[in-house]
Design a protein around this motif. Structure first.
Motif, PDB file in Angstrom:
ATOM      1  N   LYS A 285      -8.759 -30.149  28.343  1.00 16.20           N
ATOM      2  CA  LYS A 285      -9.922 -30.915  28.827  1.00 16.20           C
ATOM      3  C   LYS A 285      -9.902 -32.372  28.382  1.00 16.20           C
ATOM      4  O   LYS A 285     -10.880 -33.071  28.571  1.00 16.20           O
ATOM      5  CB  LYS A 285     -11.207 -30.223  28.350  1.00 16.20           C
ATOM      6  CG  LYS A 285     -11.273 -28.789  28.820  1.00 16.20           C
ATOM      7  CD  LYS A 285     -12.630 -28.169  28.705  1.00 16.20           C
ATOM      8  CE  LYS A 285     -12.560 -26.753  29.269  1.00 16.20           C
ATOM      9  NZ  LYS A 285     -13.838 -26.134  29.497  1.00 16.20           N
TER      10      LYS A 285
ATOM     11  N   LEU B  48     -13.975 -36.095  27.185  1.00 13.30           N
ATOM     12  CA  LEU B  48     -15.024 -35.234  26.618  1.00 13.30           C
ATOM     13  C   LEU B  48     -15.098 -35.491  25.116  1.00 13.30           C
ATOM     14  O   LEU B  48     -14.063 -35.510  24.443  1.00 13.30           O
ATOM     15  CB  LEU B  48     -14.565 -33.792  26.879  1.00 13.30           C
ATOM     16  CG  LEU B  48     -15.522 -32.652  26.696  1.00 13.30           C
ATOM     17  CD1 LEU B  48     -16.635 -32.765  27.699  1.00 13.30           C
ATOM     18  CD2 LEU B  48     -14.774 -31.323  26.925  1.00 13.30           C
TER      19      LEU B  48
ATOM     20  N   GLN C 112     -18.448 -26.113  28.076  1.00 11.71           N
ATOM     21  CA  GLN C 112     -18.990 -27.472  28.133  1.00 11.71           C
ATOM     22  C   GLN C 112     -20.473 -27.486  27.776  1.00 11.71           C
ATOM     23  O   GLN C 112     -21.311 -27.935  28.551  1.00 11.71           O
ATOM     24  CB  GLN C 112     -18.736 -28.082  29.504  1.00 11.71           C
ATOM     25  CG  GLN C 112     -17.287 -27.901  29.918  1.00 11.71           C
ATOM     26  CD  GLN C 112     -16.748 -29.068  30.730  1.00 11.71           C
ATOM     27  OE1 GLN C 112     -15.588 -29.397  30.601  1.00 11.71           O
ATOM     28  NE2 GLN C 112     -17.542 -29.678  31.546  1.00 11.71           N
TER      29      GLN C 112
END
Ligand code: 13P
Length: 323
Positions: A29, A67, A295
Motif C-alpha cells: 500500500k 498512506l 484502512q
C-alpha cells in the motif's frame, strides 16, 4: 503466511508473523508508519520513524508514501492529515485520545479570546484541529520558547498546557503570557518529592524533565526539553552513568536503545505506574495490522478546518527548534 479475512478484528498470529504481515501490507500500500516516543516498544521498533510531535509533523509533511499510519494519539494523526491533506492518514486505535487536547474546545477558546482581543494565540499542538484553526500559531515542546520569542506582539495567550505556558513565560520574560488552565494528567501528577526520592538512590544522576511537568519538578531538573530533545540532552553528558527521566515512561525505550551503556530511570521510581499515559499505550501490533489491512481509522477533517489549522502549523514549522 496465513491471510486473514477482512471481517476479523482479532488474530492469534504470533508477533513475528504479525510484523511480517504488517511489512507486506506496508509495501503493498506504499504506507509509512510513524510512531511517537511514548508508544509501546514493539510499535516504536516497527515504525519507519519515531520522534516527538515536531519531528513527526515534519516527517508527515514530507513523506512520499500514499498512506500514513500514525501510532500516537488523535491530535497527532490530525496534524499529519492537516499537513498532508491529499494522503490517507490512519489512526490504528480510535480510543487513543488526549485529555489535554480535550481540555480546550473552539467555544472555550473563543470565549477566552474575547477577553484578550489584542493578544496573539499560541496553541500547543496537543489540541484538536478545530482549536488550531482558531489559533494564530501552534508550538510543540521542542519550539515553544522560539515560537513565542518570534512573535511581533508582546501579548500572548498560551493554550492549553499551563505547565508548558509557565515554562515559556519564564524563558521569555519580555512578553506578557496569559496562560490557559489545562494540563497533561500524566505529567501533572509528578511531584519533586518523588523525583528527589529517586535521586536519593542515584545522587549523581542527571535529571531531564519535559516542560509539561510542574514547576517544582522543572526547578530541580538539569535539562528541560521535548522527548526528542531528551536524546540530544543525554549526548551532553557522556560521562554520566545515570539519568532520571521525568516524562511518560515510553521514552525510556528510545533512551535505553540509543545509549545502552547508561542507565535510565522513570522519575517516579516506578516504571509503568504513574508516568504512564493510557492513551499512548492503546495501540498494539494487531491494531496496526488491521489498520493497514482495512484502512482504518481514516482521519477526516473539513476543508475549512484543514486550511485554518494548516496556517497555524506551517507558521510554527517555519520557527527553528529550541534544542
Ligand atoms: P513531545 O512533542 O515532546 O514528544 O511531547 C508530546 C506530548 O504529548 C507530551 O505529553
Amino acid at each position: 503466511m496465513t491471510q486473514p479475512t477482512t471481517a476479523q478484528y482479532y488474530t492469534d498470529l504470533p508477533a513475528a508473523e504479525l510484523i511480517a504481515q504488517i511489512d507486506r501490507l506496508k509495501q503493498e500500500k506504499n504506507a509509512v508508519i510513524l510512531a511517537h516516543n511514548y508508544q509501546i516498544p514493539e510499535i516504536q521498533d516497527l515504525a519507519d520513524f519515531t520522534g516527538d510531535s515536531l519531528g513527526l509533523s515534519v516527517e508527515a509533511s514530507k513523506t512520499d508514501a500514499d498512506l500514513i499510519v500514525f501510532c500516537g494519539v488523535h491530535f497527532m494523526a490530525e496534524s499529519a492529515k492537516i499537513l498532508s491533506p491529499g494522503k490517507m492518514v490512519l489512526l490504528p486505535h480510535l480510543g487513543a485520545g488526549c485529555s489535554l487536547a480535550d481540555s480546550i474546545t473552539p467555544e472555550s477558546l473563543d470565549d477566552w479570546k474575547q477577553d484578550y482581543p489584542d493578544h496573539t494565540v499560541v496553541t500547543y499542538v496537543n489540541s484538536t484541529a478545530e482549536v488550531k484553526a482558531e489559533s494564530d500559531i501552534c508550538c510543540t515542546s521542542a519550539n515553544a520558547v522560539s515560537v513565542v520569542r518570534s512573535l511581533d506582539n508582546d501579548k500572548v495567550l498560551f493554550t492549553p498546557d499551563r505547565n508548558l505556558g509557565r515554562w515559556v513565560a519564564e524563558q521569555v520574560p519580555e512578553k506578557e503570557v496569559v496562560i490557559y488552565d489545562g494540563a497533561c494528567p500524566t505529567h501533572d501528577v509528578l511531584r519533586a518529592a518523588s523525583v528527589e526520592r529517586t535521586r536519593d538512590e542515584f545522587p549523581e544522576a542527571v535529571i531531564i524533565a519535559h516542560p509539561e511537568c510542574r514547576q517544582d519538578v522543572v526547578e530541580i531538573a538539569h535539562e528541560v526539553c521535548s522527548t526528542t530533545g531528551m536524546l540530544k540532552a543525554v549526548e551532553k553528558y557522556p560521562d554520566a552513568k545515570s539519568f532520571i527521566i521525568a516524562t511518560e515512561n515510553g521514552m525510556l525505550h528510545q533512551l535505553k536503545a540509543r545509549f545502552p551503556h547508561q542507565e535510565f530511570m522513570a522519575a517516579d521510581g516506578c516504571i509503568g505506574c504513574r508516568l504512564h499515559c493510557p492513551y499512548m499505550k492503546m495501540t498494539g501490533l494487531q491494531d496496526v495490522y488491521f489498520s493497514l489491512l482495512e484502512q482504518r481509522f481514516a482521519i477526516e477533517l473539513d476543508d475549512e478546518v484543514i486550511e485554518g489549522a494548516r496556517r497555524s502549523l506551517e507558521r510554527m514549522m517555519a520557527v527553528p527548534r529550541d534544542d
